[in-house]
Write a protein that holds these residues in place. Sequence first.
Motif, short mmCIF file in Angstrom:
data_model
loop_
_atom_site.label_atom_id
_atom_site.label_comp_id
_atom_site.label_asym_id
_atom_site.label_seq_id
_atom_site.Cartn_x
_atom_site.Cartn_y
_atom_site.Cartn_z
N UNK A 133 0.81 -1.21 0.00
CA UNK A 133 0.00 0.00 0.00
C UNK A 133 0.85 1.26 0.00
N UNK A 134 2.02 1.24 0.63
CA UNK A 134 2.80 2.48 0.72
C UNK A 134 4.27 2.27 0.35
N UNK A 135 4.62 1.13 -0.25
CA UNK A 135 6.01 0.87 -0.54
C UNK A 135 6.14 -0.05 -1.75
N UNK A 136 7.32 -0.11 -2.33
CA UNK A 136 7.64 -1.07 -3.39
C UNK A 136 8.55 -2.13 -2.80
N UNK A 137 8.57 -3.29 -3.44
CA UNK A 137 9.44 -4.38 -3.01
C UNK A 137 10.24 -4.83 -4.22
N UNK A 138 11.57 -4.84 -4.10
CA UNK A 138 12.44 -5.27 -5.19
C UNK A 138 13.10 -6.60 -4.83
N UNK A 139 13.09 -7.53 -5.78
CA UNK A 139 13.73 -8.83 -5.61
C UNK A 139 14.81 -9.00 -6.68
N UNK A 140 16.08 -9.04 -6.28
CA UNK A 140 17.14 -9.29 -7.26
C UNK A 140 17.36 -10.78 -7.45
N UNK A 141 17.70 -11.17 -8.65
CA UNK A 141 18.12 -12.54 -8.93
C UNK A 141 19.59 -12.46 -9.32
N UNK A 142 20.48 -13.01 -8.49
CA UNK A 142 21.90 -12.93 -8.80
C UNK A 142 22.23 -13.74 -10.05
N UNK A 143 23.44 -13.62 -10.50
CA UNK A 143 23.89 -14.27 -11.72
C UNK A 143 23.51 -15.75 -11.76
N UNK A 144 22.85 -16.14 -12.84
CA UNK A 144 22.41 -17.52 -13.06
C UNK A 144 23.02 -18.01 -14.36
N UNK A 145 23.83 -19.05 -14.30
CA UNK A 145 24.53 -19.56 -15.49
C UNK A 145 23.59 -20.39 -16.35
N UNK A 146 23.54 -20.03 -17.65
CA UNK A 146 22.70 -20.74 -18.61
C UNK A 146 23.54 -21.17 -19.80
N UNK A 147 23.41 -22.42 -20.21
CA UNK A 147 24.06 -22.91 -21.42
C UNK A 147 22.98 -23.08 -22.48
N UNK A 148 23.07 -22.29 -23.54
CA UNK A 148 22.06 -22.29 -24.59
C UNK A 148 22.64 -22.89 -25.87
N UNK A 149 21.90 -23.78 -26.52
CA UNK A 149 22.37 -24.43 -27.75
C UNK A 149 21.91 -23.71 -29.00
N UNK A 150 20.98 -22.76 -28.85
CA UNK A 150 20.50 -21.95 -29.97
C UNK A 150 19.99 -20.63 -29.41
N UNK A 151 19.67 -19.69 -30.30
CA UNK A 151 19.12 -18.42 -29.84
C UNK A 151 17.83 -18.69 -29.07
N UNK A 152 17.76 -18.12 -27.86
CA UNK A 152 16.66 -18.44 -26.93
C UNK A 152 16.14 -17.15 -26.29
N UNK A 153 14.83 -17.06 -26.14
CA UNK A 153 14.24 -15.97 -25.38
C UNK A 153 14.26 -16.37 -23.90
N UNK A 154 14.80 -15.48 -23.08
CA UNK A 154 14.85 -15.71 -21.63
C UNK A 154 13.94 -14.65 -21.00
N UNK A 155 13.04 -15.11 -20.15
CA UNK A 155 12.00 -14.26 -19.57
C UNK A 155 12.31 -13.91 -18.12
N UNK A 156 11.95 -12.70 -17.74
CA UNK A 156 11.88 -12.31 -16.33
C UNK A 156 10.42 -12.47 -15.95
N UNK A 157 10.15 -13.39 -15.04
CA UNK A 157 8.79 -13.77 -14.67
C UNK A 157 8.53 -13.33 -13.23
N UNK A 158 7.33 -12.85 -12.98
CA UNK A 158 6.95 -12.44 -11.63
C UNK A 158 5.59 -13.03 -11.28
N UNK A 159 5.39 -13.27 -10.00
CA UNK A 159 4.09 -13.74 -9.50
C UNK A 159 3.92 -13.27 -8.07
N UNK A 160 2.68 -13.14 -7.65
CA UNK A 160 2.41 -12.84 -6.25
C UNK A 160 1.02 -13.35 -5.88
N UNK A 161 0.87 -13.53 -4.60
CA UNK A 161 -0.40 -14.00 -4.05
C UNK A 161 -0.96 -12.89 -3.17
#
Length: 114
Positions: free
Chosen positions: A68-96
């Motif tokens: 109601x009166x503030x924002x909440x930020x969640x960082x995701x630290x470096x995550x290693x990904x091995x991709x074999x072809x061009x790939x779309x990587x999404x930033x996904x959010x959810x809340x309850x």
Amino acid sequence: SAVSLTNNVAGNVTSISLTAGIWDVSSIVTFTGGATLGGFYAASISTTSATLGTEGDNLVRFPFLTLASTNLSLPIPSYRMTLTSTTTVYLVAACSFTLGSASAFGRISGTRVG
């Protein structure tokens, strides 16, 4: 710009297209709005649209905090990904939440390491 979130439904905040190779991907998502009486906030890096990843790996979760009166930020630290072809990587959010509304905005970036 912020995207509206539906209670307990994962949604894409933004995405990035990465070429084949080894990448370190990181992000930050900020939740905003007037959500109250809820359970959690979650942010994830995923190669599947609107799908949360694995907690403790490429997913972070925070117990509920009224926005109601503030924002909440969640960082995701470096995550290693091995991709074999061009790939779309999404930033996904959810809340309850029970009352009000919630939105999320953020950024995702990748550094090629191999």
